[in-house]
Design an enzyme around this catalytic site. Structure first.
Site, mmCIF file in Angstrom:
data_model
loop_
_atom_site.group_PDB
_atom_site.id
_atom_site.type_symbol
_atom_site.label_atom_id
_atom_site.label_comp_id
_atom_site.label_asym_id
_atom_site.label_seq_id
_atom_site.Cartn_x
_atom_site.Cartn_y
_atom_site.Cartn_z
ATOM 1 N N HIS A 1 -4.601 -3.246 6.576
ATOM 2 C CA HIS A 1 -4.390 -3.541 5.152
ATOM 3 C C HIS A 1 -5.739 -3.990 4.589
ATOM 4 O O HIS A 1 -6.037 -5.175 4.488
ATOM 5 C CB HIS A 1 -3.335 -4.626 4.954
ATOM 6 C CG HIS A 1 -3.320 -5.135 3.535
ATOM 7 N ND1 HIS A 1 -2.882 -4.381 2.486
ATOM 8 C CD2 HIS A 1 -3.731 -6.298 2.991
ATOM 9 C CE1 HIS A 1 -3.019 -5.062 1.366
ATOM 10 N NE2 HIS A 1 -3.537 -6.223 1.644
ATOM 11 N N ASP B 1 0.839 -1.202 0.000
ATOM 12 C CA ASP B 1 0.000 0.000 0.000
ATOM 13 C C ASP B 1 0.878 1.258 0.000
ATOM 14 O O ASP B 1 0.607 2.227 -0.711
ATOM 15 C CB ASP B 1 -0.917 -0.020 1.232
ATOM 16 C CG ASP B 1 -1.622 -1.357 1.356
ATOM 17 O OD1 ASP B 1 -2.419 -1.680 0.470
ATOM 18 O OD2 ASP B 1 -1.346 -2.106 2.319
HETATM 19 P P1 NAI Z 1 -2.516 -18.199 -3.821
HETATM 20 O O1 NAI Z 1 -3.870 -18.727 -3.527
HETATM 21 O O2 NAI Z 1 -1.991 -18.202 -5.214
HETATM 22 O O3 NAI Z 1 -1.435 -18.982 -2.926
HETATM 23 C C1 NAI Z 1 -1.635 -19.237 -1.572
HETATM 24 C C2 NAI Z 1 -0.941 -20.535 -1.275
HETATM 25 O O4 NAI Z 1 -1.007 -20.754 0.129
HETATM 26 C C3 NAI Z 1 -1.578 -21.752 -1.954
HETATM 27 O O5 NAI Z 1 -0.596 -22.427 -2.721
HETATM 28 C C4 NAI Z 1 -2.069 -22.593 -0.773
HETATM 29 O O6 NAI Z 1 -1.953 -23.987 -1.018
HETATM 30 C C5 NAI Z 1 -1.131 -22.135 0.323
HETATM 31 N N1 NAI Z 1 -1.602 -22.428 1.671
HETATM 32 C C6 NAI Z 1 -2.874 -22.415 2.148
HETATM 33 N N2 NAI Z 1 -2.909 -22.806 3.424
HETATM 34 C C7 NAI Z 1 -1.636 -23.050 3.784
HETATM 35 C C8 NAI Z 1 -1.038 -23.500 4.993
HETATM 36 N N3 NAI Z 1 -1.772 -23.783 6.073
HETATM 37 N N4 NAI Z 1 0.303 -23.630 5.019
HETATM 38 C C9 NAI Z 1 1.047 -23.372 3.916
HETATM 39 N N5 NAI Z 1 0.530 -22.970 2.753
HETATM 40 C C10 NAI Z 1 -0.802 -22.805 2.690
HETATM 41 O O7 NAI Z 1 -2.492 -16.721 -3.207
HETATM 42 P P2 NAI Z 1 -1.448 -15.553 -3.462
HETATM 43 O O8 NAI Z 1 -1.917 -14.738 -4.596
HETATM 44 O O9 NAI Z 1 -0.068 -16.104 -3.482
HETATM 45 O O10 NAI Z 1 -1.675 -14.675 -2.150
HETATM 46 C C11 NAI Z 1 -1.341 -15.177 -0.870
HETATM 47 C C12 NAI Z 1 -1.948 -14.308 0.208
HETATM 48 O O11 NAI Z 1 -1.392 -12.991 0.174
HETATM 49 C C13 NAI Z 1 -3.462 -14.110 0.089
HETATM 50 O O12 NAI Z 1 -4.017 -14.194 1.393
HETATM 51 C C14 NAI Z 1 -3.586 -12.711 -0.437
HETATM 52 O O13 NAI Z 1 -4.827 -12.138 -0.098
HETATM 53 C C15 NAI Z 1 -2.448 -12.047 0.285
HETATM 54 N N6 NAI Z 1 -1.999 -10.774 -0.279
HETATM 55 C C16 NAI Z 1 -1.595 -9.809 0.607
HETATM 56 C C17 NAI Z 1 -1.144 -8.597 0.166
HETATM 57 C C18 NAI Z 1 -0.695 -7.552 1.150
HETATM 58 O O14 NAI Z 1 -0.370 -6.456 0.700
HETATM 59 N N7 NAI Z 1 -0.646 -7.791 2.454
HETATM 60 C C19 NAI Z 1 -1.095 -8.282 -1.263
HETATM 61 C C20 NAI Z 1 -1.492 -9.371 -2.121
HETATM 62 C C21 NAI Z 1 -1.932 -10.577 -1.624
#
Ligand code: NAI
Length: 328
Positions: free
Chosen positions: A187, A159
């Site tokens: 966030h 952000d």
């Molecule tokens: P994604 O869905 O592509 O990947 C998430 C991965 O986490 C999946 O491979 C899933 O199998 C894995 N996962 C789920 N539970 C798990 C566990 N207990 N232990 C280990 N791995 C586990 O999602 P993406 O796009 O990579 O985003 C990840 C997170 O980051 C989301 O929650 C998203 O909302 C968040 N995010 C946060 C931002 C921020 O600025 N703080 C910005 C963009 C995304």
């Protein structure tokens, strides 16, 4: 030879992971002279995909990559880790209420907090990127009583970077001209990107813009809703920029902020600026010798006060919800 620094990444087979791991392995976090060992956590069904990603990491022959461990047990993967980047989280599914979302993520971040508490290195620093990041950080922190609370922080650097980029574009200046940007609060769409304390080429940013209507009705919503705009345009959520911000955040925590500047980090509130104590909220922070401190003494006008209060009220509600669920 130097002992490798152990960096854990959760959700390593996901979108952000696919961008983050290669940058970590190439030295973006620790520099070209420090070997890094990656310790990658996934859920069992995603391990095969993760094996494929590790094949690609191997194929890059990164000089700084000293090894990769993968697995589905946080008690094994978090063993001896110096940095934990908690990216994996449960996204909101169709028809899922906020309470369901918090509960599902509690089921991830409470055991991960316990595993870090039991197995991480004594200098561990934990960055939570997975959403809802601030409250997930609160859950992990509350489940790791032996790790000092200041070692947990949630990501609002994306952000922060978005706010810098929007302001630079508006004023036609390079991003390097902009200092002292602040994201306050959660966030989420309630976050408050603050131009009243930011500087452009040494001048107050709100004055340099000179357009309260743009500030209130274009700048703030553009930054706060940027995630949704990326989904709309790209068909999936921001990943490379989130990975980049995760590295910026963790690297600033190691290297510190520059003289005359600060960054935005979501950290445990001590009550500064009227943010209720015990919430993990975004603040302006300086970092020195690996320790962050909340910038003190900024004047908060009525406009900023209302925005900060609205976002921290949302954080307080999330905290009540996870308390009610017995997660903290
Ligand atoms: P994604 O869905 O592509 O990947 C998430 C991965 O986490 C999946 O491979 C899933 O199998 C894995 N996962 C789920 N539970 C798990 C566990 N207990 N232990 C280990 N791995 C586990 O999602 P993406 O796009 O990579 O985003 C990840 C997170 O980051 C989301 O929650 C998203 O909302 C968040 N995010 C946060 C931002 C921020 O600025 N703080 C910005 C963009 C995304």
């Amino acid at each position: 030879t130097t002992t490798p620094v152990k960096v854990a990444v959760t959700g390593a087979a996901g979108q952000i992971g696919y961008s983050l791991l290669f940058r970590l392995a190439s030295g973006a976090l620790l520099g070209p002279d420090t070997p890094i060992q990656l310790r990658l956590l996934e859920i069992t069904p995603a391990l095969k995909t993760l094996e494929g990603v590790v094949m690609e990491l191997d194929d890059c022959a990164f000089p700084t990559l000293a090894g990769v461990e993968i697995g589905d047990d946080p008690n094994v993967i978090f063993d001896g880790v110096n940095h934990a980047l908690l990216v994996g989280a449960r996204p909101r599914g169709p028809g899922m209420e906020r309470g369901d979302l918090l509960e599902a993520n509690g089921g991830i971040f409470a055991p991960q907090g316990k595993a870090l508490n039991a197995h991480a290195a004594s200098d561990v620093r934990v960055t939570i990127t997975g959403n809802p990041a601030n409250t997930n950080a609160l859950i992990a922190m509350s489940n790791a009583p032996d790790i000092p609370t200041e070692r947990f922080s949630a990501l609002t650097r994306l952000d922060h970077n978005r706010a810098i980029s929007q302001l630079a574009a508006k004023l036609g200046v390079p991003v390097t001209e902009i200092k002292k940007m602040t994201i306050w609060g959660n966030h989420s769409a309630t976050q408050y990107p603050d131009l009243f304390h930011a500087e452009v080429g040494g001048r107050n940013a709100a004055e340099a813009v000179g357009d309260q209507d743009w500030l209130a009705n274009t700048f703030i919503p553009t930054v706060a809703k940027r995630g949704a705009a990326i989904i709309e345009a790209r068909g999936s959520s921001s990943a490379a920029s989130a990975a980049s911000a995760t590295i910026d955040h963790a690297r600033t925590w190691i290297d510190g902020t520059a003289e005359g500047d600060w960054t935005s980090m979501s950290v445990l509130s001590d009550g500064s600026y009227g943010v209720p104590e015990g919430l993990i909220s975004s603040f302006p922070v300086t970092v020195s010798d690996g320790q962050w401190s909340i910038v003190q003494g900024l004047e908060i006008d009525d406009f900023s006060r209302a925005k900060i209060d609205a976002s921290t009220a949302e954080l307080a509600e999330e905290r009540e919800a996870v308390k009610g669920l017995g997660l903290i």
